[in-house]
Design a protein around this motif. Sequence first.
Motif, PDB file in Angstrom:
ATOM      1  N   TRP A 128       0.799  -1.292  -0.416  1.00 27.41           N
ATOM      2  CA  TRP A 128      -0.363  -0.072  -0.139  1.00 27.41           C
ATOM      3  C   TRP A 128       0.909   1.300  -0.187  1.00 27.41           C
ATOM      4  O   TRP A 128       1.766   1.013   0.857  1.00 27.41           O
ATOM      5  CB  TRP A 128      -0.889   0.386   1.570  1.00 27.41           C
ATOM      6  N   ALA A 166      -2.912   5.159  -3.205  1.00 26.12           N
ATOM      7  CA  ALA A 166      -3.440   5.758  -2.085  1.00 26.12           C
ATOM      8  C   ALA A 166      -3.129   6.992  -1.267  1.00 26.12           C
ATOM      9  O   ALA A 166      -2.063   7.472  -2.080  1.00 26.12           O
ATOM     10  CB  ALA A 166      -4.019   5.203  -0.277  1.00 26.12           C
ATOM     11  N   ASP A 173      -4.730  10.204   3.063  1.00 26.11           N
ATOM     12  CA  ASP A 173      -6.369  10.877   3.545  1.00 26.11           C
ATOM     13  C   ASP A 173      -6.796   9.624   4.069  1.00 26.11           C
ATOM     14  O   ASP A 173      -7.485   9.029   5.134  1.00 26.11           O
ATOM     15  CB  ASP A 173      -6.880  11.366   3.467  1.00 26.11           C
ATOM     16  N   ASP A 174      -6.487   8.473   3.086  1.00 32.04           N
ATOM     17  CA  ASP A 174      -6.561   7.405   3.085  1.00 32.04           C
ATOM     18  C   ASP A 174      -6.481   6.096   4.066  1.00 32.04           C
ATOM     19  O   ASP A 174      -6.394   5.041   5.341  1.00 32.04           O
ATOM     20  CB  ASP A 174      -6.578   6.268   2.306  1.00 32.04           C
ATOM     21  N   GLY A 196      -6.096   6.463   7.422  1.00 35.61           N
ATOM     22  CA  GLY A 196      -6.854   6.141   8.851  1.00 35.61           C
ATOM     23  C   GLY A 196      -7.709   5.052   8.533  1.00 35.61           C
ATOM     24  O   GLY A 196      -8.053   4.480   9.831  1.00 35.61           O
ATOM     25  N   SER A 197      -8.148   4.665   7.454  1.00 38.80           N
ATOM     26  CA  SER A 197      -8.622   3.545   6.642  1.00 38.80           C
ATOM     27  C   SER A 197      -7.966   2.103   6.951  1.00 38.80           C
ATOM     28  O   SER A 197      -9.368   1.374   7.184  1.00 38.80           O
ATOM     29  CB  SER A 197      -9.181   3.794   5.530  1.00 38.80           C
ATOM     30  N   VAL A 198      -6.828   1.731   7.391  1.00 33.41           N
ATOM     31  CA  VAL A 198      -6.226   0.938   7.969  1.00 33.41           C
ATOM     32  C   VAL A 198      -6.933   0.490   8.874  1.00 33.41           C
ATOM     33  O   VAL A 198      -7.111  -0.757   8.709  1.00 33.41           O
ATOM     34  CB  VAL A 198      -5.022   1.718   8.031  1.00 33.41           C
ATOM     35  N   GLU A 199      -7.202   1.080   9.879  1.00 35.45           N
ATOM     36  CA  GLU A 199      -8.143   0.820  11.482  1.00 35.45           C
ATOM     37  C   GLU A 199      -9.021   0.071  11.123  1.00 35.45           C
ATOM     38  O   GLU A 199      -9.933  -0.415  11.929  1.00 35.45           O
ATOM     39  CB  GLU A 199      -8.420   2.740  11.936  1.00 35.45           C
ATOM     40  N   THR A 200      -9.977   0.618  10.034  1.00 32.13           N
ATOM     41  CA  THR A 200     -11.156  -0.299   9.795  1.00 32.13           C
ATOM     42  C   THR A 200     -10.840  -1.952   9.274  1.00 32.13           C
ATOM     43  O   THR A 200     -11.416  -2.935   8.635  1.00 32.13           O
ATOM     44  CB  THR A 200     -11.963   0.147   8.647  1.00 32.13           C
ATOM     45  N   TRP A 201      -9.852  -2.396   8.492  1.00 35.91           N
ATOM     46  CA  TRP A 201      -9.158  -3.987   8.357  1.00 35.91           C
ATOM     47  C   TRP A 201      -9.618  -5.108   9.600  1.00 35.91           C
ATOM     48  O   TRP A 201      -9.480  -4.769  10.742  1.00 35.91           O
ATOM     49  CB  TRP A 201      -7.440  -4.069   8.066  1.00 35.91           C
ATOM     50  N   ALA A 239      -2.435   3.295  13.347  1.00 26.52           N
ATOM     51  CA  ALA A 239      -3.531   3.184  12.145  1.00 26.52           C
ATOM     52  C   ALA A 239      -2.936   1.163  12.598  1.00 26.52           C
ATOM     53  O   ALA A 239      -4.445   0.827  13.035  1.00 26.52           O
ATOM     54  CB  ALA A 239      -3.813   3.060  11.094  1.00 26.52           C
TER      55      ALA A 239
END
Length: 266
Positions: A44, A93, A96-97, A99-104, A126
Motif C-alpha cells: 500500500w 492511495a 487521507d486514506d 486512517g481507513s487502515v483501522e477498519t481492516w 493505525a
Amino acid sequence: MLPQEHLIARVRELCHADENLVAALTYGSFAQGEGDAHSDVEFWLFFATDHARALDHRGWLDRVGPIRYMVLNEFGTHVVFFPNLIRGEFHFATADDIGSVETWPARSAPTDRMIVLDRTGALRRALDALPAQPELPTSAEDVDELCGRFANWLTLAHHVAQRGELLRAVDALSHAQRYLLWMARLADGRTGYWLTPSRRVETDLGAEVVRNLRHTVTVAEADAVARAVAAAWVCGRDYWARLADRVGCELPRELFAELDSVTATA
C-alpha cells in the motif's frame, strides 16, 4: 535472495526516496516471514493528497523493475506481472486514506514488519490499533450465519446442476467450498489463515480433512458435480453439527433432511 526479495528491496528504496510519499506498508507472505518462490509482492502506498491526483502510476512502477504487463483489477489495485510471472499488487492511495487502515479486520503481520515508510507516525498508530488476528465467529448467531451461507451456495449448486448449468454449478460450489473451509478451520481450531481459508490447507489441516475436502472439487460433468455436492454436504453436515453443539446453536433439522435426501444417491 529470491527475485521477490530484490523487488521488495527496490520498492523500499523508491519509497524512502520519494518525498511525495507519506507512508507505505507491505503485507502478505513476505511480511509474515513465509515468502517463497511462488509468493507475490504486495504494497500500500499513501501519497500526499495533492500529488496523488497527478501521479503516473505506471511511471512509478516502471522504476521497480521490468514489467511484462499491468492491469487494474476489480478491487482498484494495480497488479503488475514481473519476469518469471512474479505478481506485484500495488494499492495507490492518499495520506487521507491512512486512517481507513483501522477498519481492516486484522494486521497481516507484526507492525514493524509491515511498515516500509511512515513519515508522520499515522500509519503505525493505525496498524497498532488493529487486532493481530481477525475476530472469529464464536456466538450461536455467528456460527448459524457462517453455516447458513455454506448451505445457500451448496443448494444453488445442486439446483443449477439439475437444470444442466454445470459450469454455473461449479462456480456456486467454489463459493460453498470457501465457507466449508472456514467451517473446517473453526471446528478444528486451525484459524491462523482465517482471512484466506484455502491458504496452506494441505499442510495446515489434517490429512483426512484434506482428503475429504478434495472430493468437493469437480469438473463440469453431471455425475462429477453431483458427487462433489454430496461430498461437500457430508463434510459440511459434520462441521455444522460440531460447531452448533459447541456454541449451542439449533440445527435446521428439516433442511438437513432435505439435503440428505437429494445427495443420498450421488
